[in-house]
Design an enzyme around this catalytic site. Structure first.
Site, PDB file in Angstrom:
ATOM      1  N   LYS B  77       0.811  -1.223   0.000  1.00 57.91           N
ATOM      2  CA  LYS B  77       0.000   0.000   0.000  1.00 57.91           C
ATOM      3  C   LYS B  77       0.838   1.264   0.000  1.00 57.91           C
ATOM      4  O   LYS B  77       0.384   2.326  -0.452  1.00 57.91           O
ATOM      5  CB  LYS B  77      -0.915   0.004   1.225  1.00 57.91           C
ATOM      6  CG  LYS B  77      -1.973  -1.077   1.207  1.00 57.91           C
ATOM      7  CD  LYS B  77      -3.199  -0.650   0.432  1.00 57.91           C
ATOM      8  CE  LYS B  77      -4.337  -1.648   0.575  1.00 57.91           C
ATOM      9  NZ  LYS B  77      -5.512  -1.250  -0.223  1.00 57.91           N
ATOM     10  N   SER B 102      -9.106   1.744   7.528  1.00 55.39           N
ATOM     11  CA  SER B 102      -8.395   1.575   8.795  1.00 55.39           C
ATOM     12  C   SER B 102      -7.289   0.536   8.698  1.00 55.39           C
ATOM     13  O   SER B 102      -6.642   0.233   9.672  1.00 55.39           O
ATOM     14  CB  SER B 102      -9.370   1.181   9.900  1.00 55.39           C
ATOM     15  OG  SER B 102     -10.002  -0.034   9.563  1.00 55.39           O
TER      16      SER B 102
END
Lengths: 348, 348
Positions: B77, B102
């Site tokens: 990511k 989250s």
């Protein structure tokens, strides 16, 4: 505890000035390590060096992790085992090899023997943990059970040698093993420029002897520091006493670091290891956690002890190491029982 | 279960023939991915590619594991987050960025924002696991709690955007994110020659879209396979239906793979992903174990699903993939709660 006192002793005893490294003196020199490198090159993994900004910040140094957990068999032991087995002449090799170590050396020897297509006999006490037995079986090692006493292991090993003619390969007190482990330092110093310090776990001393002989031959100013558990601090005591000290018992989570120094490894540790840093089990577990959570590397507690050493107050507060800035740390292995983790990971 | 049936559906629906890859069509092309590679190069880790003889034997293929677990922040990511944040102009950047993911995206965004020295606001439901919260805090992300409903997360996010002017960065439905993730394929194809297949976890589709766009642009014959949990098989169902299918609920241990495809990722998945292989949770856990025990890599179950796919009967028994011999597998991340392991590792 007594951990921090050891360092004071060492300061008093003082370090041997770096002396010439010859095969006559240590049984191994840089040429035997370079020969090992060529010999094992087709078989081993050239392991990567990892870095982490977070761990650099924590240690206030630049750390270079030589990840031998990723070596074949899951530990650095494969280098030495491979060098030993491929050093044997055909007649020797055909009869196979034998060891009565039940840890990473046994698995490494089985794997290397399998590559040369010769038998590996591994004498294992009948109370050994299953994961160690499975590691040997995975690599086609032939297991012979002994009673869980040193005497039984030795007599069983002697019997196997007599029956098969197999060649005994000691886990560390062997020049071919030491030369093989030394290839780690050759690689590390090729991969990273200007390393000034290398921290290495110490047990029987095969790994650190190879690393010290290689690194000090290439650059005598490189500091070689041993990392040792407080509960198995025979190397620290030996350095302080000026002779091999054996402990009546050991008490540490770092189960790979309980062996005593040998006749070949002691002279190297005495002359070329600049200091021994002892750390307690809590420091070892914290370092192991950091390896998983920050580096994402599966390491056994014995393998993470170098990180524990560099983060310890013993290291951080000692002015002797204030100029150690670019530090190689050998993460020596990653074989451990992860059952509790799998028990906790379940589908919904 | 229904896992194996999905494959048959896909065979019937058939694959789109490879078509021209343009920015007009997909929002991203090879040039945007190459630009991302240059942009993020100073910040990211170029992750290593691991191989294992044991896993090659098990899969009867040559496997090349692209280890994004070792990426900064512990997951791929960071590539997309870094590309997005360093693509913002100064006025945009100064106001900061916001997300209501989250998971790994939130931590990656916080880390990338920290590098650019801008604020990252992360809206997190007040029942989120502590390890995810800690990951964001570690990288100086500013946490804003919402109720654990999508509506609360969205209204809280909207409020933050209004109050701060922060730029919303979606975890996957964003061309800069997709371009950043695509750099994985550029690296992999530089590191390993003659890759014929790449297996990628699929969730919202940002990772696989980037990989597919890059890889198919370089070599249209490379097969791109998605790996997806049976209990969150919306991509397989979407491919079969020819339109985005959203599941009312998901049920899998692979908690990173529960998102639905977006408006930007769906066209790429529809046109450039050759098939979706679904695996059940048991297969995912077994693959995760192999990553730890054989590769010695800390991977989260979502990250190990590519290995599960290549070992599955679905893959092994399908003649469509008999010529897939050199397979890249993206191990996408390594962030998980290892508490049970630490509980089990204690000193004597």
């Amino acid at each position: 505890m007594y951990c921090h006192i050891i360092r004071a002793w060492i300061d008093i005893v003082g370090m041997e000035p770096n002396s010439e490294i010859t095969k006559e003196k240590y049984g191994v020199d840089i040429s035997s390590i370079r020969e090992a490198q060529v010999r094992i090159d087709p078989y081993i993994h050239k392991t990567p060096v990892f870095t982490s900004g977070s761990l650099n910040d924590m240690s206030r140094r630049k750390l270079f992790f030589k990840c031998e957990c990723f070596q074949k068999g899951g530990a650095f032991k494969f280098r030495g085992a491979c060098n030993a087995i491929f050093s044997l002449n055909k007649d020797q090799a055909d009869k196979g090899v034998v060891t009565h170590s039940s840890g990473n050396h046994a698995a490494a020897l089985a794997l290397a023997a399998d590559l040369r297509d010769i038998p590996a006999y591994v004498v294992i006490p009948n109370n050994a943990p299953n994961c160690k037995i499975q590691n040997v079986i995975r690599y086609s090692g032939q297991i012979i059970y002994s009673q869980p006493t040193l005497q039984s292991r030795e007599t069983t090993t002697a019997r196997i040698m007599q029956e098969t003619g197999a060649f005994l390969i000691h886990p560390y007190n062997d020049v071919r093993i030491i030369s093989g482990q030394g290839t780690i330092a050759l690689e590390l110093l090729e991969q990273v420029q200007e390393i000034d310090t290398i921290i290495v776990p110490i047990s029987g001393g095969g790994l650190i002897s190879g690393v010290a002989l290689a690194a000090k031959s290439i650059n005598p100013s490189i500091q070689i520091l041993a990392a040792e558990p407080c509960g198995a601090n025979d190397a620290a005591l030996s350095k302080a006493a000026g002779e091999i000290v054996k402990l009546p018992e050991t008490n540490t989570i770092a189960d790979g670091l309980r062996a005593s120094l040998g006749s070949l490894t002691w002279p190297v540790v005495r002359d070329l290891v600049d200091a021994v840093i002892t750390v307690d089990d809590q420091e070892i577990v914290e370092a192991t956690k950091l390896c998983y959570e920050v580096l994402k590397v599966v390491v056994e507690p014995s393998g993470a002890i170098g990180l524990a050493a560099v983060l310890s107050d013993t290291f951080q507060n000692n002015p002797a190491w204030k100029d150690s800035n670019r530090i190689g740390i050998v993460l020596s292995g990653g074989n451990l029982d992860l059952g509790a983790l799998w028990d906790s990971i379940r589908g919904p």
